[in-house]
Design a protein around this motif. Structure first.
Motif, mmCIF file in Angstrom:
data_model
loop_
_atom_site.group_PDB
_atom_site.id
_atom_site.type_symbol
_atom_site.label_atom_id
_atom_site.label_comp_id
_atom_site.label_asym_id
_atom_site.label_seq_id
_atom_site.Cartn_x
_atom_site.Cartn_y
_atom_site.Cartn_z
ATOM 1 N N THR A 57 -14.475 23.564 30.717
ATOM 2 C CA THR A 57 -14.703 24.746 31.636
ATOM 3 C C THR A 57 -14.806 25.888 30.873
ATOM 4 O O THR A 57 -15.880 26.676 31.169
ATOM 5 C CB THR A 57 -13.940 24.802 32.761
ATOM 6 N N ALA A 58 -14.045 26.260 30.296
ATOM 7 C CA ALA A 58 -14.040 27.433 29.374
ATOM 8 C C ALA A 58 -15.020 27.453 28.381
ATOM 9 O O ALA A 58 -15.687 28.467 28.156
ATOM 10 C CB ALA A 58 -12.412 27.513 28.468
ATOM 11 N N THR A 59 -15.347 26.456 27.605
ATOM 12 C CA THR A 59 -16.539 26.455 26.632
ATOM 13 C C THR A 59 -17.839 26.759 27.391
ATOM 14 O O THR A 59 -18.672 27.542 26.947
ATOM 15 C CB THR A 59 -16.668 25.087 26.013
ATOM 16 N N ALA A 60 -17.970 25.980 28.607
ATOM 17 C CA ALA A 60 -19.340 26.354 29.354
ATOM 18 C C ALA A 60 -19.306 27.655 29.662
ATOM 19 O O ALA A 60 -20.631 28.433 29.709
ATOM 20 C CB ALA A 60 -19.302 25.283 30.576
ATOM 21 N N THR A 61 -18.244 28.341 30.188
ATOM 22 C CA THR A 61 -18.253 29.577 30.768
ATOM 23 C C THR A 61 -18.624 30.800 29.474
ATOM 24 O O THR A 61 -19.439 31.535 29.676
ATOM 25 C CB THR A 61 -16.831 29.923 31.158
ATOM 26 N N LEU A 62 -18.013 30.336 28.379
ATOM 27 C CA LEU A 62 -18.327 31.198 27.048
ATOM 28 C C LEU A 62 -19.838 30.914 26.783
ATOM 29 O O LEU A 62 -20.404 31.977 26.390
ATOM 30 C CB LEU A 62 -17.187 30.848 26.064
ATOM 31 N N VAL A 63 -20.336 29.816 26.568
ATOM 32 C CA VAL A 63 -21.542 29.899 26.363
ATOM 33 C C VAL A 63 -22.622 30.339 27.603
ATOM 34 O O VAL A 63 -23.556 31.082 26.840
ATOM 35 C CB VAL A 63 -22.131 28.167 26.446
#
Length: 78
Positions: A45-51
């Motif tokens: 989730t954090a990776t998708a948010t950062l992208v």
């Protein structure tokens, strides 16, 4: 002085202790696995948010450049 002697018999206490050890290990493994999966979901989730934030930042920069160009054109027309 007598030498130490080990009793090699298996009694109910040994069986209960070994069974308790196996149950404890199984519960610990299941708990660890559940927590690890939760951490992996959070990381995804954090990776998708950062992208998404990086993508939106690029779009914002492009819009800002367009506005700056339009302001220059508007000032040149005056």
């Amino acid at each position: 002085m007598p030498t130490p002697r080990f009793d090699l018999t298996i009694n109910l206490g040994h069986v209960i202790t070994f069974g308790g050890l196996l149950v404890t290990m199984a519960v610990g493994w299941a708990t660890f696995d559940g927590r690890l999966r939760a951490v992996e979901r959070t990381l995804e989730t954090a990776t998708a948010t950062l992208v998404e934030q990086v993508r939106q930042g690029a779009q914002l920069a492009a819009v800002s450049d367009r506005v700056t160009k339009l302001e220059r054109v508007a000032e040149a027309d005056r």
